[in-house]
Design a protein around this motif. Structure first.
Motif, PDB file in Angstrom:
ATOM      1  N   ALA A 122       0.836  -1.210   0.000  1.00 40.35           N
ATOM      2  CA  ALA A 122       0.000   0.000   0.000  1.00 40.35           C
ATOM      3  C   ALA A 122       0.862   1.247   0.000  1.00 40.35           C
ATOM      4  CB  ALA A 122      -0.914  -0.022   1.218  1.00 40.35           C
ATOM      5  N   ALA A 123       1.967   1.199   0.740  1.00 44.85           N
ATOM      6  CA  ALA A 123       2.859   2.365   0.792  1.00 44.85           C
ATOM      7  C   ALA A 123       3.480   2.617  -0.579  1.00 44.85           C
ATOM      8  CB  ALA A 123       3.943   2.137   1.836  1.00 44.85           C
ATOM      9  N   ASP A 124       3.850   1.529  -1.256  1.00 45.18           N
ATOM     10  CA  ASP A 124       4.526   1.672  -2.558  1.00 45.18           C
ATOM     11  C   ASP A 124       3.530   2.024  -3.668  1.00 45.18           C
ATOM     12  OD1 ASP A 124       6.807   1.081  -1.271  1.00 45.18           O
ATOM     13  OD2 ASP A 124       6.917  -1.025  -1.902  1.00 45.18           O
ATOM     14  N   LYS A 125       2.396   1.295  -3.699  1.00 46.67           N
ATOM     15  CA  LYS A 125       1.516   1.377  -4.870  1.00 46.67           C
ATOM     16  C   LYS A 125       0.522   2.523  -4.789  1.00 46.67           C
ATOM     17  CE  LYS A 125       1.995  -3.520  -5.942  1.00 46.67           C
ATOM     18  NZ  LYS A 125       1.362  -4.846  -5.963  1.00 46.67           N
ATOM     19  N   VAL A 126      -0.069   2.746  -3.643  1.00 45.07           N
ATOM     20  CA  VAL A 126      -1.095   3.794  -3.571  1.00 45.07           C
ATOM     21  C   VAL A 126      -0.655   4.948  -2.675  1.00 45.07           C
ATOM     22  CG1 VAL A 126      -2.952   2.153  -4.018  1.00 45.07           C
ATOM     23  CG2 VAL A 126      -2.322   2.669  -1.656  1.00 45.07           C
TER      24      VAL A 126
END
Length: 1420
Positions: A122-126
């Motif tokens: 979640a931190a990387d993608k969104v």
């Protein structure tokens, strides 16, 4: 919601509290003292921290409960870090001694892989940001730094993503999360102040709350309570608000109420009491309790039915940067379940038990606190007995609360815990300021920022969440879950690491119910032991297989033995603890037999368990192996120790007896025969067969045979006493039978395999030859027990007959052995209940042996035996005359005394005592007792007296002191006769000295005849034998005549004694002349010593021997004596008589200096001058200086030359004069100074002005000027109270019986407030009850009428009691009598008397002592 947050501040909340509800708390139960006004919330919060004290209380009894094991999150892996470093455990555990209990790995630490992966994703993608908060209920919610909340189900699948990054941009990171109890709502708090509520069923936003608290302050905590419509939040300003959710007509709203204002001290942590499903109906849930922790104290408040503070508790001193922690848990205590609040700040965890009383009040009980040596940053309960703590070094500690034992320590470094520092720091400079935290060296803002920043660095409140026996920790990139391992898992962890001994120890603690943090075991002890026992059997088998597998195949035998020594005893121990000997012998032993070393170690390790009686039965194969192994390795002592502790039924008796006999294991052999076959005779036969033949042949026994003989005696003794050999007791039903069998065996006429030559009674004969004395002792001990056993008494008679038959007139036995028999017999006959019969002829032999004068052996014992016989009347028929002749010949003086006593021949007893060397000293007590006690006729006493007088010389020589005592008490009339019989003068001297000593206990009126003559005789003997004691005798005794005493001392030339007597008589000059003559003689000797060089060597040696004492000290002693005499006498003589004494002495001293000559003349002359100077100094007190100087100048020695010789003498006199003059001047000056100081202070105290408190009399309560026209006296006290003179008189407040002008008063009000009118004299300690100065004031009315006011005039000033005490204290500082007289005059007298005071005080006291110290300082 329209109301501003400030309107609901703490002030308004506290003002609305119902004080009646506060009063409902049971004061007695809480031990609360009475107060005038109850404290408010603000006053509680503003309490100074300095007054806080830590408490220590006894822990209440905590009962175990089943673990509440809720459904755990499914974990992808079991990557557990099994820690448990022993060094850590020792360091952390706070017990008195290091407990060796094994706990194993208590916690299962698992990574939540699914959640961790999705957080990172979640931190990387969104761009959800880093995780900031986590909470667990039926689901897991994770908040992020960009304002999102990710909700996962129990399978770690992402169910919801709540919020938007836009919200995050506006309100910052999610700083707090909370899920309600039915898992339907989620509350999110944000770093910039917003709170949102979400529906977890559909992800719908239900509420956005922005005005519940001051805008812009971060939400540190938001928590649901058990009531789904009620939540609480805590912001970074330190305030706490209650959020009440409403839904009216479909409109959702939220009412906020300030519970606590941050201006009174910042709250960092809040924790509502939330009951688990089982306890939802608990009565305490109705109060909706909330715990709050500020930086200085804990508060517990109730939100329902109305806001109420139930408890405040200050922290003990701790690091200001420590993070406060709170955790609730329902705990069973004394058969009821109640919540306990655990809280800490720093290194100490406190526990508070919260109970609801029947009255409806909440009762808080302090429990025992827990100390750890670390700073705690997280505190969670994992079950009702176990706490999980995290310290500032990210070490996790599992602690058992009842025992306060650290069960496990894990390292959480890999978790990389998320800290909430941003929420503390971001707004630390804003917000409110607690006055409690302000210090002098910082501004409030700086200090607040500093402390909140420090606390923020350690705060991880939102990174830890516990639910249903699980604790979740949030890391920067991962989530981890901690659960308690069940008991099997804990054991298996140790087995995986091949820690078998620890695994068995842990399993045994589960078996016994002593283990901590147990999960998954039955509460029923029987079921629990069954399950754990099966597991332990499994471990034991695994351990045995592992030991055989890991055994070193080659190398030293010692290494292999050591390997099995570490294993086998553990196997044996646990098998016996489990009472599974079958497992030990059938399964484990069969496995170990494969290895010969293991087999040997196993068999040897059994010994300690057998000897300790833990293992009593061995199987036949094991017993066979045991015998073979011990026999093969020469361990015969160990084998014998084992056999005598084993159950005989497991033994191959034939094999064991054979082995025992072959290896001289007699104890084991006897045990086997006794226990195995109930045969008590065969062992004796076997032993007799060994020691009998050598004794019959007269050969000396070997050491081994002596040991056998001794064992035989002990064995016979045990059998006859009913004890089993070598240990235990014979079965009760066999005791009598065994005793009779042994007696029958001993009195056998012949042995079983006897030859024709064998003498009769071989067994008795053998034992008598082996050790007569010990055998007879064994019989004597046995005969002690024969009381009513007819059969045994017959055996006793039979044995005695046999002994006499065998020993008497038998040349094989020595006289000493026969004597032993006769002594034994006499002892038996001497018993009071004796039934033995001995024929007359034998009895005569016994007596004659006992009285044999030729045999010195055991003389005392024989005498004692015969005495016992006589005392019990065992010698009735015997001719007493013959017996007396025998005992006199044998020197049995005690028996002589016994016989003489019967015949009343008391005088003969005196001879017995005198002849008996052991009892000589007791003769004096005997004489005294006989002559003092009634019951003896005058004739008997007279015969004793005559006998004593015949032996006077002997008695005095024995002990002069005791002889003198006897004479004083019983022979006062015969003193002259006794003295005349004492031929030796030295003996007479010792006797007289003791006789004339003063003694206590004499009958009144006891006077020795011719006492003066006796004292004078003693004086004469003292002159001869102890001249050094002569003076002390003359000083203490009053019974000599002076004239006779003087003649005696003159006859023996004891000049000092003569002088003492003459002085006592009153002839001072006579005494002086005697002492002067002595001094002259000694001076002659001193001056003559100078000429000794001229004498021949032999002559000098003779003189030295004759006068062994040096001359000079004798001269000094003599001079001191004569000076002392002159001193004593001079007080009573006039000037002329004094000169007659002192001048001859001075002339003698000066004349002796002329005679000094020889090589040592100079030294002798110096010494004599010194002595002369001493005489002059002493004279100067009694004789005027001109007379002394005139006498010196007339002397030829000093009369010539330039006075150089007497310069020293005269200068010495002048020095003395100067010293005395200076002393007098200093003393006068000091006294004048002290007098001035005392007067000044006294005047200041007496004339000090007084200020009345009010203008009315304290008795009649009227104005002090009642009538304008009357003159009225007023008395004012230093306490400020004012009275009319008449009022005081009526109340009888005067003291003493002095006339009115000197009447002394006490304040009526002060003295009565002390509990009565008993004046100040009765209670001097109360300062305010008496006045410091009492001033009587008169109100004077002026005739002119111009002034109607009363004018105060000083009439009289006196000292009251307190002042007198001050003066007493002053006097005690100056011990001299002169100051005492000054101050006593000052305190009681008037000024007119002061003029002549000093002179009388100075001159009137001759014994004035000067104390050179400054005057004491008194505070004004």
């Amino acid at each position: 919601m329209s109301e501003s947050p400030d309107a609901r501040s703490l002030l308004s909340a506290s003002s609305q509290l119902n004080l009646m509800e506060v009063d409902a708390i049971d004061d007695k139960e809480f031990d609360i003292p009475q107060v005038d006004t109850p404290p408010t919330l603000e006053s509680i919060l503003n309490e100074l921290d300095d007054e806080e004290e830590p408490f220590v209380l006894e822990d209440t009894c905590v009962l175990s409960t089943d673990n509440m094991d809720a459904h755990s999150c499914d974990t992808s892996s079991l990557a557990s870090s099994d820690s448990g470093d022993p060094a850590h455990l020792k360091r952390k555990r706070r017990t008195v001694e290091v407990n060796a209990t094994v706990h194993g790995s208590v916690l299962r630490h698992s990574l939540l892989k699914g959640i961790s992966a999705q957080i990172v994703s979640a931190a990387d993608k969104v761009d959800a940001g880093l995780p900031t908060a986590i909470t667990v209920s039926g689901v897991i919610a994770v908040g992020t730094s960009h304002g999102l909340a990710l909700v996962f189900d129990t399978n770690q699948a992402l169910r919801l993503c709540l919020g938007t990054k836009t919200t995050g941009a506006e309100f910052g990171a999610v700083s707090a999360l909370s899920i309600n109890h039915d898992c339907s709502r989620l509350l999110c708090g944000f770093a910039k102040g917003q709170i949102t509520m979400w529906d977890l069923a559909n992800g719908k936003l239900l509420r956005t709350i922005t005005d519940a608290h001051p805008p812009g302050t971060a939400i540190l905590h938001v928590k649901f309570t058990d009531d789904p419509t009620l939540a609480v939040c805590n912001d970074s300003g330190g305030s706490v608000f209650e959020l009440a959710f409403r839904r009216v007509m479909g409109m959702r709203s939220c009412d906020s109420r300030c519970l606590f204002s941050g201006s009174k001290g910042e709250v960092c942590c809040i924790e509502p009491l939330r009951a688990p499903p089982d306890f939802r109906d608990h009565p305490i849930t109705h109060y909706s309790l909330l715990a709050m922790a500020s930086l200085t104290k804990i508060l517990v408040i109730g939100l329902k039915p109305s806001l109420k503070v139930w408890m405040t508790f200050p922290y003990s001193k701790s690091d200001p940067s420590s993070v406060p922690q709170l955790a609730w848990q329902f705990v069973p205590v004394q058969k009821t379940v109640n919540p306990i609040l655990a809280f800490c700040k720093g290194d100490t965890v406190h526990f508070l038990l919260v109970k609801k009383e029947e009255t409806g009040t909440i009762h808080v009980i302090k429990q025992r606190q827990l100390h750890l040596s670390c700073d705690i940053i997280s505190l969670s309960w994992i079950n009702s007995r176990t706490l999980v703590l995290v310290d500032s070094h990210e070490k996790l500690h599992v602690v058992d609360r009842p025992s306060q034992e650290v069960l496990e320590t894990l390292d959480l470094e890999q978790v990389q815990l998320v800290y909430n520092s941003r929420h503390f720091k971001s707004l630390a400079t804003g917000g409110n300021v607690s006055q409690a935290l302000v210090q002098r060296d910082m501004t409030p803002e700086e200090l607040n920022y500093e402390i909140k920043a420090l606390v923020g660095e350690k705060a991880c409140y939102q990174s830890v969440s516990s639910y249903g026996g699980q604790i979740v920790y949030l890391g920067t990139k991962s989530a981890h879950i901690m659960t308690l391992r069940n008991w099997r898992e804990r054991i298996d962890c140790l087995l995986k690491q091949e820690h078998f001994v620890e695994a068995l120890s842990l399993a045994w603690s589960f078996h016994e119910g002593t283990a901590k943090a147990v999960v998954g075991l039955f509460g029923d002890p029987v079921k629990r032991k069954g399950v754990v026992g099966d597991k332990m059997v499994e471990i034991l088998c695994q351990f045995a297989d592992y030991a055989l597998k890991k055994c070193p195949e080659q190398g030293k035998i010692q290494v292999m033995e050591q390997h099995f020594h570490d294993v086998v005893p553990v196997l044996v121990d646990y098998c016996l603890l489990l009472q599974r000997a079958d497992l030990l012998f059938n399964q484990l032993y069969t496995r170990l037999v494969e290895n010969t070393v293991a087999k040997g170690v196993f068999l040897e390790s059994l010994e300690s368990y057998i000897v300790a009686d833990r293992l009593g039965h061995l199987t036949t194969p094991i017993m066979r192996d045991l015998l073979a192994h011990y026999h093969g390795n020469g361990m015969m002592d160990s084998l014998e120790r084992c056999i005598v502790h084993l159950d005989v039924t497991s033994l191959d008796i034939q094999q064991v007896v054979h082995v025992c006999w072959e290896n001289q294991l007699y104890d084991a052999m006897i045990y086997v025969f006794n226990s195995g076959m109930n045969d008590y005779i065969t062992p004796m036969e076997k032993l007799f067969a060994v020691i009998g033949p050598p004794l019959r042949e007269g050969r000396s026994l070997t050491d081994e045979e002596v040991v056998m003989g001794n064992k035989l005696l002990v064995y016979i003794s045990c059998c006859l006493a009913g004890r089993a050999y070598p240990l235990g007791d014979i079965p009760e039903d066999l005791v009598v039978q065994v005793k009779h069998q042994v007696f029958e065996f001993l009195i056998r006429l012949h042995s079983a395999d006897s030859s024709e030559e064998e003498e009769v009674f071989p067994f008795v004969r053998t034992l008598l030859h082996f050790d007569t004395r010990e055998f007879l002792n064994v019989l004597a001990m046995t005969f002690e027990d024969f009381k009513n056993d007819k059969q045994a008494l017959e055996y006793q008679q039979r044995i005695v007959d046999i002994l006499l038959q065998v020993m008497v007139d038998n040349p094989d036995f020595t006289p000493s052995q026969v004597g032993g028999l006769f002594t034994f017999l006499a002892r038996q006959l001497a018993k009071p209940d004796n039934t033995l019969f001995v024929n007359r002829k034998l009895f005569d032999q016994v007596l004659e042996f006992l009285c044999c004068p030729d045999d010195d052996s055991r003389h005392t014992e024989r005498q004692q035996v015969l005495l016992e016989l006589l005392q019990v009347g065992g010698v009735v028929e015997f001719n007493e005359e013959r017996l007396l002749a025998l005992v006199e010949k044998a020197k049995f003086y005690q028996i002589c005394e016994f016989l003489y006593e019967k015949k009343h021949l008391y005088d003969r007893i005196i001879d017995c005592y005198l002849r008996d060397p052991l009892r000589k000293g007791e003769i004096f007590n005997y004489i005294h007792n006989l002559l003092s006690m009634p019951g003896y006729s005058p004739e008997e006493k007279q015969t004793v007296k005559d006998k004593v007088l015949q032996h006077t010389q002997e008695l005095v020589a024995l002990d002069p002191s005791k002889s003198a005592d006897v004479v004083v008490f019983h022979f006062t009339e015969e003193v002259q006769q006794i003295i005349s019989e004492l031929e030796d003068d030295r003996l007479l001297f010792e006797f007289l000295r003791c006789l004339l000593e003063p003694r206590e206990g004499l009958p009144s009126g006891t006077v020795l005849p011719l006492e003066r003559d006796l004292h004078e005789l003693l004086l004469d003997l003292l002159c001869r034998f102890a001249p050094q004691q002569l003076l002390s005798f003359l000083q203490t005794s009053q019974h000599y005549r002076l004239e006779e005493a003087i003649q005696i001392t003159e006859k023996h030339h004891h000049n000092e004694a003569t002088a003492y007597l003459l002085e006592k008589k009153g002839d001072v000059h006579g005494a002086f002349s005697v002492l002067l003559e002595t001094l002259k003689e000694k001076l002659c000797l001193l001056t003559a010593e100078g000429d000794t060089g001229a004498e021949g060597g032999d002559e000098r040696q003779d003189r030295e021997e004759r006068d062994s004492e040096p001359t000079l000290p004798r001269v000094k002693d003599s001079l001191n004596d004569i000076i002392a005499l002159c001193h004593r006498s001079s007080h009573n003589l006039n000037q002329q008589q004094r000169e007659v004494l002192w001048f001859p002495l001075l002339e003698t001293m000066m004349a002796s200096q002329k005679l000094v000559k020889g090589p040592n003349a100079k030294h002798t002359s110096e010494v004599l001058k010194e002595l002369t100077m001493k005489v002059l100094n002493c004279m100067s007190s009694f004789i005027s200086l001109p007379a002394i100087i005139q006498r010196i100048l007339q002397d030829p020695v000093y009369g010539k030359g330039k006075l150089a010789e007497i310069q020293g003498l005269i200068l010495g006199m002048l020095d003395t004069f100067n010293y005395e003059q200076t002393l007098l001047e200093t003393t006068t000056s000091l006294l004048n100074h002290d007098l001035h100081w005392s007067l000044a202070h006294l005047r200041a105290a007496v004339t000090r002005g007084l200020h009345p408190r009010q203008d009315h009399c304290n008795i009649c309560l009227q104005q002090y000027k009642r009538r304008q026209d009357s003159a009225e006296e007023i008395i004012v006290f230093s306490c400020g109270h004012l009275y009319h003179f008449q009022c005081l008189q009526q109340k009888d407040c005067g003291r003493g019986f002095a006339p009115e002008p000197q009447q002394r008063w006490s304040c009526y009000k002060c003295s009565s407030s002390q509990g009565g009118r008993g004046g100040p004299s009765t209670e001097p300690k109360r300062g305010r009850s008496t006045s410091l100065a009492q001033t009587r004031v008169t109100s004077v009315h002026h005739d002119t009428g111009a002034e109607a006011h009363g004018k105060k005039v000083f009439v009289e000033a006196t000292l009251d009691l307190q002042q007198e005490q001050s003066w007493d204290q002053l006097r005690s500082l100056y011990r001299g009598p002169s100051r005492l007289s000054i101050l006593s005059e000052l305190s009681h007298g008037h000024s007119s008397e002061k003029a002549g005071l000093l002179i009388s005080a100075q001159t009137g006291t001759e014994n004035f002592q000067l104390k050179l110290s400054p005057p004491p300082l008194l505070e004004e």
